[in-house]
Scaffold this active site. Structure first.
Site: not given
Ligand SMILES: *Cc1c(COP(=O)(O)O)cnc(C)c1O
Length: 399
Positions: A94, A116, A383
């Site tokens: 993010k 938000e 992610s």
């Molecule tokens: C917020 C988040 C997601 C989901 O958001 P996407 O916009 O679908 O990428 C996925 N993995 C992590 C670690 C997150 O913090």
């Protein structure tokens, strides 16, 4: 590079029939201004240099590409590689789009960045980016979520953002969105509403995708360098879809590379407790854009659920909807139980705690690896890191 998938969206923000700007005319004018400013600013050397410098020296990019040797041996079959977005500053992907949006706000002379947050992940990443860039930040969060997400609330307070508790309605994400949006409408010329995924009205799905596409650019080059060929399968979890589109974009023209987005099947696709929007949703509109949604007969979003709070969104980014329809990306769903198993397995065989969101993609890789021959490869976008989920998982599993 010229390619049908890379020239999207069109000038009105459509990916095929999805996306657009389903907002009142006053707001459309503001969105158009942001779009023009973004296209101008992102071409400038100053902006490009500043963002590239922050990616390198602040986020810690490029994030490593890691061969998960022990996981591969345990599963048997295709070799599994991880793109380590969990190693970024703040622990997830993010920060890539929050820095982009905070910088854009600065270049546009905005006086405040607003958003938000549900579980607080977007709030922390944005508060971090705003602290760094030096721009005031205001985060709206439901009172119930504030009580539940103590560590993230504390971090946001320390980072100096104005945290606004929302006491109306459900006192959760849904009302936090309305509350933040009302504040935004008080002065949209001077405020920027920073969206946390590839959703919302144009130009946000495009902008957030552009900021996240660094993931796939790095991963494709790293993979080629290491293996001398491209991966056979590339996979990522899909909530709104930002980490997945960030990983997929660079691979879209590579027809031999199978792209798979993973949605949360929660307690099961045959129960109401899931958030598998692309798998089970229908066409609708939400938060200013057209997409697949999980909705009732009246077009109201249904309550959705996932063990991973970052994935429980009743809509999904418009480009994913398009890529599903044309068949370039395949979407599959993974249950809470499969996700927990992947969380524990990756922790114990590689010493990597994955976020519960990312664990969905790990679970899918674990499932298909054994069905593939050993000369095949799977690239997983990890992610984020699972530190935030450690207590929850330990409680749940009685550890
Ligand atoms: C917020 C988040 C997601 C989901 O958001 P996407 O916009 O679908 O990428 C996925 N993995 C992590 C670690 C997150 O913090």
């Amino acid at each position: 590079m010229s390619h049908q998938f890379l020239e999207m969206p069109d000038k009105d923000g459509y990916f095929g029939e999805y996306g657009g700007q389903i907002v009142p005319p006053e707001l459309k004018a503001i969105m158009d201004q942001i779009s023009v400013a973004y296209e101008e600013v992102r071409q400038t050397q100053a902006f490009q240099d500043e963002l590239a410098d922050l990616y390198t020296h602040y986020v810690g990019r490029p994030s490593p590409l890691f061969f998960a040797r022990r996981l591969t041996e345990r599963q048997g079959g295709a070799r599994i590689f991880l793109k380590r977005e969990d190693l970024n500053h703040t622990g997830a992907h993010k920060i890539n789009h929050c820095l982009g949006q905070a910088l854009l706000a600065k270049y546009m002379g905005k006086t405040k960045v607003l958003a938000e947050t549900g579980a607080g992940q977007h709030g922390v990443a944005l508060a971090t980016a705003c602290a760094l860039v030096g721009i005031p930040c205001e985060i709206h969060m439901g009172e119930i979520d504030i009580a539940k997400e103590h560590p993230n609330v504390t971090k946001m307070r320390i980072l100096g953002c104005n945290l606004v508790p929302v006491s109306r309605g459900t006192r959760t994400l849904k009302d936090a969105v309305d509350s933040a949006f009302e504040e935004y409408l008080k002065d949209p010329v001077n405020f920027l509403y920073a969206i946390g995924s590839v959703v919302g009205p144009h130009p946000f799905p495009k902008m957030v995708r552009d900021f996240q596409s660094i993931i796939g650019q790095e991963a494709r080059a790293q993979f080629l360098e290491r293996e001398g060929k491209l991966p056979d399968v590339v996979t990522a979890c899909v909530g709104g879809g930002s980490n997945a589109i960030g990983m997929f974009t660079e691979f879209l023209p590579d027809e031999g590379v199978k792209l798979v987005g993973i949605e949360p099947a929660g307690l099961g696709l045959d129960t109401p407790d899931h958030a598998a929007t692309l798998t089970l949703g229908t066409k609708g509109a939400l938060h200013g854009f057209k997409c697949y949604t999980l909705q009732d007969d009246k077009g109201e979003p249904l309550p959705v659920y996932s063990i991973a709070s970052g994935l429980d969104y009743p809509g999904v980014g418009p480009q994913h909807c398009y890529l599903k329809d044309v068949g370039r990306v395949q979407y599959e769903a993974i249950t809470d139980d499969e996700c927990l198993d992947a969380f524990m397995t990756l922790s114990r065989v590689e010493g990597i705690l994955p976020a519960l969101e990312s664990s969905h993609a790990v679970a899918y890789a674990m499932k298909i690896a054994k069905t593939m021959p050993a000369d095949k490869t799977i690239l997983v976008n990890l992610s984020g890191r699972g530190d935030k989920d450690a207590d929850f998982v330990a409680n749940k599993l009685g550890l």
